[in-house]
Design an enzyme around this catalytic site. Structure first.
Site, PDB file in Angstrom:
ATOM      1  N   ASN A   7      54.809  84.407 -13.903  1.00 14.35           N
ATOM      2  CA  ASN A   7      54.756  83.670 -15.230  1.00 14.35           C
ATOM      3  C   ASN A   7      53.670  84.197 -15.976  1.00 14.35           C
ATOM      4  O   ASN A   7      52.268  83.781 -15.434  1.00 14.35           O
ATOM      5  CB  ASN A   7      54.656  82.114 -14.963  1.00 14.35           C
ATOM      6  CG  ASN A   7      54.939  81.246 -16.105  1.00 14.35           C
ATOM      7  OD1 ASN A   7      54.190  81.333 -17.311  1.00 14.35           O
ATOM      8  ND2 ASN A   7      55.567  80.201 -16.080  1.00 14.35           N
ATOM      9  N   ARG A  18      41.506  82.816 -29.037  1.00 17.75           N
ATOM     10  CA  ARG A  18      40.597  83.475 -29.994  1.00 17.75           C
ATOM     11  C   ARG A  18      41.317  83.955 -31.182  1.00 17.75           C
ATOM     12  O   ARG A  18      40.771  84.602 -31.940  1.00 17.75           O
ATOM     13  CB  ARG A  18      40.011  84.551 -29.209  1.00 17.75           C
ATOM     14  CG  ARG A  18      38.367  84.178 -28.501  1.00 17.75           C
ATOM     15  CD  ARG A  18      37.511  83.796 -29.531  1.00 17.75           C
ATOM     16  NE  ARG A  18      36.460  83.263 -28.577  1.00 17.75           N
ATOM     17  CZ  ARG A  18      35.254  84.139 -28.081  1.00 17.75           C
ATOM     18  NH1 ARG A  18      35.306  85.082 -28.619  1.00 17.75           N
ATOM     19  NH2 ARG A  18      34.488  83.607 -27.712  1.00 17.75           N
ATOM     20  N   HIS A  43      57.674  80.482 -20.362  1.00 21.35           N
ATOM     21  CA  HIS A  43      58.093  79.012 -20.881  1.00 21.35           C
ATOM     22  C   HIS A  43      57.644  78.640 -22.271  1.00 21.35           C
ATOM     23  O   HIS A  43      56.732  78.209 -22.238  1.00 21.35           O
ATOM     24  CB  HIS A  43      57.402  78.295 -19.697  1.00 21.35           C
ATOM     25  CG  HIS A  43      58.145  76.834 -19.623  1.00 21.35           C
ATOM     26  ND1 HIS A  43      58.409  76.081 -18.749  1.00 21.35           N
ATOM     27  CD2 HIS A  43      58.586  76.003 -20.532  1.00 21.35           C
ATOM     28  CE1 HIS A  43      58.900  74.771 -19.006  1.00 21.35           C
ATOM     29  NE2 HIS A  43      58.974  74.934 -20.281  1.00 21.35           N
ATOM     30  N   ARG A  45      56.993  76.767 -25.376  1.00 18.83           N
ATOM     31  CA  ARG A  45      57.039  75.412 -25.705  1.00 18.83           C
ATOM     32  C   ARG A  45      57.275  75.182 -27.448  1.00 18.83           C
ATOM     33  O   ARG A  45      56.762  76.209 -27.915  1.00 18.83           O
ATOM     34  CB  ARG A  45      55.910  74.735 -25.191  1.00 18.83           C
ATOM     35  CG  ARG A  45      56.216  74.344 -23.690  1.00 18.83           C
ATOM     36  CD  ARG A  45      54.841  73.951 -22.885  1.00 18.83           C
ATOM     37  NE  ARG A  45      54.960  74.210 -21.585  1.00 18.83           N
ATOM     38  CZ  ARG A  45      55.681  73.202 -20.747  1.00 18.83           C
ATOM     39  NH1 ARG A  45      56.444  72.254 -21.265  1.00 18.83           N
ATOM     40  NH2 ARG A  45      55.820  73.496 -19.253  1.00 18.83           N
ATOM     41  N   HIS A  50      51.109  78.513 -25.831  1.00 18.03           N
ATOM     42  CA  HIS A  50      50.870  79.712 -24.983  1.00 18.03           C
ATOM     43  C   HIS A  50      52.052  80.759 -25.538  1.00 18.03           C
ATOM     44  O   HIS A  50      51.622  81.579 -26.388  1.00 18.03           O
ATOM     45  CB  HIS A  50      50.756  79.288 -23.682  1.00 18.03           C
ATOM     46  CG  HIS A  50      51.783  78.414 -22.990  1.00 18.03           C
ATOM     47  ND1 HIS A  50      53.251  78.694 -23.209  1.00 18.03           N
ATOM     48  CD2 HIS A  50      51.703  77.266 -22.191  1.00 18.03           C
ATOM     49  CE1 HIS A  50      53.780  77.664 -22.435  1.00 18.03           C
ATOM     50  NE2 HIS A  50      53.050  76.849 -22.004  1.00 18.03           N
ATOM     51  N   GLU A  70      61.868  80.001 -19.489  1.00 16.52           N
ATOM     52  CA  GLU A  70      62.138  78.652 -19.063  1.00 16.52           C
ATOM     53  C   GLU A  70      61.926  77.817 -20.390  1.00 16.52           C
ATOM     54  O   GLU A  70      61.209  78.021 -21.189  1.00 16.52           O
ATOM     55  CB  GLU A  70      61.344  78.265 -17.959  1.00 16.52           C
ATOM     56  CG  GLU A  70      61.325  79.140 -16.822  1.00 16.52           C
ATOM     57  CD  GLU A  70      60.648  78.332 -15.598  1.00 16.52           C
ATOM     58  OE1 GLU A  70      60.862  78.774 -14.385  1.00 16.52           O
ATOM     59  OE2 GLU A  70      59.628  78.007 -15.619  1.00 16.52           O
ATOM     60  N   THR A 101      52.482  69.844 -18.935  1.00  9.01           N
ATOM     61  CA  THR A 101      53.127  70.948 -17.866  1.00  9.01           C
ATOM     62  C   THR A 101      54.547  70.410 -17.538  1.00  9.01           C
ATOM     63  O   THR A 101      54.571  69.037 -17.522  1.00  9.01           O
ATOM     64  CB  THR A 101      52.573  71.472 -16.834  1.00  9.01           C
ATOM     65  OG1 THR A 101      52.948  72.663 -16.242  1.00  9.01           O
ATOM     66  CG2 THR A 101      51.851  70.571 -15.846  1.00  9.01           C
ATOM     67  N   HIS A 191      56.275  76.195  -9.300  1.00  8.84           N
ATOM     68  CA  HIS A 191      55.500  75.230  -9.679  1.00  8.84           C
ATOM     69  C   HIS A 191      54.339  74.999  -8.895  1.00  8.84           C
ATOM     70  O   HIS A 191      54.518  74.429  -7.836  1.00  8.84           O
ATOM     71  CB  HIS A 191      55.987  74.012 -10.345  1.00  8.84           C
ATOM     72  CG  HIS A 191      55.263  73.316 -11.441  1.00  8.84           C
ATOM     73  ND1 HIS A 191      55.314  73.163 -12.579  1.00  8.84           N
ATOM     74  CD2 HIS A 191      53.963  72.528 -11.012  1.00  8.84           C
ATOM     75  CE1 HIS A 191      54.141  72.738 -13.282  1.00  8.84           C
ATOM     76  NE2 HIS A 191      53.613  72.162 -12.427  1.00  8.84           N
ATOM     77  N   ASP A 192      53.221  75.489  -8.990  1.00  9.76           N
ATOM     78  CA  ASP A 192      52.249  75.147  -8.090  1.00  9.76           C
ATOM     79  C   ASP A 192      52.019  75.934  -6.898  1.00  9.76           C
ATOM     80  O   ASP A 192      51.277  75.466  -5.683  1.00  9.76           O
ATOM     81  CB  ASP A 192      51.692  73.761  -8.214  1.00  9.76           C
ATOM     82  CG  ASP A 192      50.646  73.381  -9.123  1.00  9.76           C
ATOM     83  OD1 ASP A 192      50.077  74.081 -10.004  1.00  9.76           O
ATOM     84  OD2 ASP A 192      50.847  71.950  -9.276  1.00  9.76           O
ATOM     85  N   GLY A 214      52.633  81.440 -11.998  1.00  9.91           N
ATOM     86  CA  GLY A 214      51.860  81.612 -12.987  1.00  9.91           C
ATOM     87  C   GLY A 214      50.486  80.988 -12.752  1.00  9.91           C
ATOM     88  O   GLY A 214      49.572  81.953 -12.635  1.00  9.91           O
ATOM     89  N   HIS A 215      50.142  79.873 -12.909  1.00 12.18           N
ATOM     90  CA  HIS A 215      49.110  79.266 -12.931  1.00 12.18           C
ATOM     91  C   HIS A 215      47.892  79.876 -11.835  1.00 12.18           C
ATOM     92  O   HIS A 215      46.840  80.182 -12.164  1.00 12.18           O
ATOM     93  CB  HIS A 215      48.976  78.093 -13.099  1.00 12.18           C
ATOM     94  CG  HIS A 215      47.692  77.136 -13.180  1.00 12.18           C
ATOM     95  ND1 HIS A 215      47.003  76.831 -14.470  1.00 12.18           N
ATOM     96  CD2 HIS A 215      46.577  76.769 -12.148  1.00 12.18           C
ATOM     97  CE1 HIS A 215      45.984  76.196 -14.252  1.00 12.18           C
ATOM     98  NE2 HIS A 215      45.690  76.270 -13.011  1.00 12.18           N
TER      99      HIS A 215
HETATM  100  C1  DXP Z   1      59.065  74.826 -15.266  1.00 11.01           C
HETATM  101  C2  DXP Z   1      57.695  75.257 -14.357  1.00 11.01           C
HETATM  102  O1  DXP Z   1      57.463  74.556 -13.635  1.00 11.01           O
HETATM  103  C3  DXP Z   1      56.898  76.044 -15.131  1.00 11.01           C
HETATM  104  O2  DXP Z   1      57.533  76.907 -16.109  1.00 11.01           O
HETATM  105  C4  DXP Z   1      55.825  75.355 -15.731  1.00 11.01           C
HETATM  106  O3  DXP Z   1      56.332  74.315 -16.659  1.00 11.01           O
HETATM  107  C5  DXP Z   1      54.930  76.426 -16.597  1.00 11.01           C
HETATM  108  O4  DXP Z   1      54.582  75.812 -17.825  1.00 11.01           O
HETATM  109  P1  DXP Z   1      53.140  75.879 -18.486  1.00 11.01           P
HETATM  110  O5  DXP Z   1      52.458  77.169 -18.150  1.00 11.01           O
HETATM  111  O6  DXP Z   1      53.342  75.316 -19.819  1.00 11.01           O
HETATM  112  O7  DXP Z   1      52.483  74.716 -17.669  1.00 11.01           O
HETATM  113  N1  LIG Z   2      58.971  78.044 -12.820  1.00 14.79           N
HETATM  114  C1  LIG Z   2      57.519  77.845 -12.209  1.00 14.79           C
HETATM  115  C2  LIG Z   2      56.730  78.805 -13.176  1.00 14.79           C
HETATM  116  O1  LIG Z   2      57.131  79.656 -13.818  1.00 14.79           O
HETATM  117  C3  LIG Z   2      55.152  78.848 -12.934  1.00 14.79           C
HETATM  118  O2  LIG Z   2      54.711  77.612 -12.528  1.00 14.79           O
HETATM  119  P1  LIG Z   2      53.144  77.610 -12.390  1.00 14.79           P
HETATM  120  O3  LIG Z   2      52.678  78.666 -11.167  1.00 14.79           O
HETATM  121  O4  LIG Z   2      52.290  77.928 -13.501  1.00 14.79           O
HETATM  122  O5  LIG Z   2      53.092  76.209 -11.842  1.00 14.79           O
END
Ligand code: DXP
Ligand SMILES: NCC(=O)COP(=O)(O)O
Length: 253
Positions: A7, A18, A43, A45, A50, A70, A101, A191-192, A214-215
């Site tokens: 992600n 920036r 994802h 929004r 982002h 997503e 999120t 997610h996480d 992603g995160h």
């Molecule tokens: C559905 C999900 O869990 C992820 O797509 C998450 O919502 C990432 O979105 P953000 O990067 O906006 O937190």
């Molecule tokens: N669907 C979950 C995703 O795309 C990434 O979630 P996260 O790793 O950023 O919490």
């Protein structure tokens, strides 16, 4: 084997801070693929804080692996974007406007008629559909009745509870995964998820086709570099040969 979809929302967050094009989202997406990612997730929004809608069109042009978009299908603009760009997969997530999120899955029981219509719209366009759900068997069973191809299990609860007891943390996900198999649904999760909790999840949840991360992955890349980091996540998803070692730090890859 479970596939890794990276992600790249957080790359867009950094770029947007920036106003220029650094980091270059398109180049990062290409690099993720070159470094072994088997898919790219975005994802977008409605506030485009982002991923911008224009990014989605640009990504569609260059991606060579699975493209997963997503978002919330309540937004007609989101539906139009997905139908226009035709990714391999759309993951429908019930986010409220302005939400920090994603923080819950669909109530597939009470939204069954609505989701059935939405799933049909995307499937008629040749797009695979996945519904974001909490790890609750009843929600998985009702998801199957909408005609969706897959569900994505929302893993924040697992991530929060993992360090207090991984067996307990994963238990509802195993039950939800077995239900998905029983009703003929493919299984994704996200997610996480992170370097610490991913292997146990992938090893214990049956039939896991794909994780989107992603995160944590982008944060880890600050320390390990993007290529090493993607290799480390891929290793968490792979079988470790007997006597083999988990890759834990940059020096050991
Ligand atoms: C559905 C999900 O869990 C992820 O797509 C998450 O919502 C990432 O979105 P953000 O990067 O906006 O937190
Ligand atoms: N669907 C979950 C995703 O795309 C990434 O979630 P996260 O790793 O950023 O919490």
């Amino acid at each position: 084997m479970t596939r890794l979809s990276v992600n790249i929302n957080k790359i867009a967050t950094l770029r947007n801070s920036r106003g220029g094009n650094n980091p270059d989202l398109i180049q990062v997406a290409k690099d993720c693929e070159a470094f072994g990612a088997q898919g790219i997730t975005v994802h977008p929004r409605p506030d485009e804080r982002h991923i911008r809608y224009a990014d989605v069109y640009a990504l569609k042009e260059i991606l060579t692996t699975e493209f997963n978009i997503e978002g919330n299908c309540d937004e007609e603009k989101f539906v139009e974007l997905v139908l226009a760009t035709k990714p391999h997969q759309v993951t429908l997530v019930p986010d409220a406007l302005g939400q920090l999120t994603s923080n819950h899955g669909w109530d597939t029981v009470n939204n069954k008629a609505y989701l059935t219509d939405m799933v049909k719209r995307f499937k008629d366009a040749g797009i695979r559909v996945s519904l974001f759900v909490d790890p609750v068997e009843e929600m998985v069973a009702a998801a199957a009745e909408t005609g969706t191809d897959r569900v994505e299990l929302y893993t924040e609860g697992y991530a929060i509870h993992y360090n207090q007891g991984f067996e307990l943390a994963v238990a509802p996900y195993i039950l939800a995964a077995k239900k998905a198999q029983e009703v003929g649904l493919g299984l994704n999760a996200g997610h996480d998820l992170d370097l610490n909790n991913l292997r146990y999840f992938a090893d214990n949840v049956p039939g896991l086709l794909e994780v989107s991360i992603g995160h944590a992955l982008i944060s880890d890349a600050l320390y390990y570099g993007l290529e090493n980091t993607i290799q480390m996540y891929l290793q968490r998803l792979s079988h470790i040969p007997a006597g083999g070692q988990e890759v834990g730090t940059i020096g050991t890859i």
